[in-house]
Design a protein around this motif. Sequence first.
Motif, PDB file in Angstrom:
ATOM      1  N   ILE A 238       0.933   5.901  -5.790  1.00  0.00           N
ATOM      2  CA  ILE A 238       1.507   6.310  -4.502  1.00  0.00           C
ATOM      3  C   ILE A 238       0.522   6.018  -3.365  1.00  0.00           C
ATOM      4  O   ILE A 238       0.903   5.506  -2.310  1.00  0.00           O
TER       5      ILE A 238
ATOM      6  N   LEU B  23       0.433   2.258  -2.367  1.00  0.00           N
ATOM      7  CA  LEU B  23       1.649   1.611  -1.860  1.00  0.00           C
ATOM      8  C   LEU B  23       1.587   1.174  -0.389  1.00  0.00           C
ATOM      9  O   LEU B  23       2.022   0.074  -0.077  1.00  0.00           O
TER      10      LEU B  23
ATOM     11  N   LEU C 202       6.271  -7.418  -6.537  1.00  0.00           N
ATOM     12  CA  LEU C 202       6.489  -6.028  -6.151  1.00  0.00           C
ATOM     13  C   LEU C 202       7.978  -5.785  -5.962  1.00  0.00           C
ATOM     14  O   LEU C 202       8.728  -6.677  -5.548  1.00  0.00           O
TER      15      LEU C 202
ATOM     16  N   ARG D  59       0.225  -2.384   0.278  1.00  0.00           N
ATOM     17  CA  ARG D  59       0.804  -3.531  -0.421  1.00  0.00           C
ATOM     18  C   ARG D  59       1.701  -4.328   0.514  1.00  0.00           C
ATOM     19  O   ARG D  59       2.477  -3.786   1.263  1.00  0.00           O
TER      20      ARG D  59
ATOM     21  N   CYS E 264      10.369  -0.021  -3.564  1.00  0.00           N
ATOM     22  CA  CYS E 264       9.286   0.968  -3.681  1.00  0.00           C
ATOM     23  C   CYS E 264       7.881   0.372  -3.671  1.00  0.00           C
ATOM     24  O   CYS E 264       6.897   1.103  -3.642  1.00  0.00           O
ATOM     25  N   LYS E 265       7.770  -0.956  -3.739  1.00  0.00           N
ATOM     26  CA  LYS E 265       6.497  -1.681  -3.738  1.00  0.00           C
ATOM     27  C   LYS E 265       5.672  -1.495  -5.015  1.00  0.00           C
ATOM     28  O   LYS E 265       4.494  -1.828  -5.040  1.00  0.00           O
ATOM     29  N   ARG E 266       6.289  -0.954  -6.072  1.00  0.00           N
ATOM     30  CA  ARG E 266       5.573  -0.883  -7.347  1.00  0.00           C
ATOM     31  C   ARG E 266       5.745  -2.192  -8.111  1.00  0.00           C
ATOM     32  O   ARG E 266       6.706  -2.919  -7.916  1.00  0.00           O
TER      33      ARG E 266
END
Length: 65
Positions: free
Chosen positions: A57, A60, A31, A63, A35-37
Motif C-alpha cells: 500500500i 502504490l 501493473l 508507481r 490498483c497499481k499492484r
Amino acid sequence: MSEPASAPQPIRRVMSPCIGICVIDPKGSNLCLGCKRTLGEIGRWQAMDDVERQKVIDDLPGRKF
C-alpha cells in the motif's frame, strides 16, 4: 477421534486496494490499471500478513504506468 481444530485466521486490518478495474497495463508496466499492484502482489494478497500488505500500500503512490 476428532480432527484437531485449525488455527483461526488472523483478522486483516489492511484491506485490498482493488477498485474493480482489473486490467494489466498493456504498455508494459505489469501493473493493474485499477490498483497499481503487480500480478504477483494480487495473487499473494490473501496470504500476506498486514505488514506485507501495508508495504505494498505504501509503495502504490510512487508507481507509474
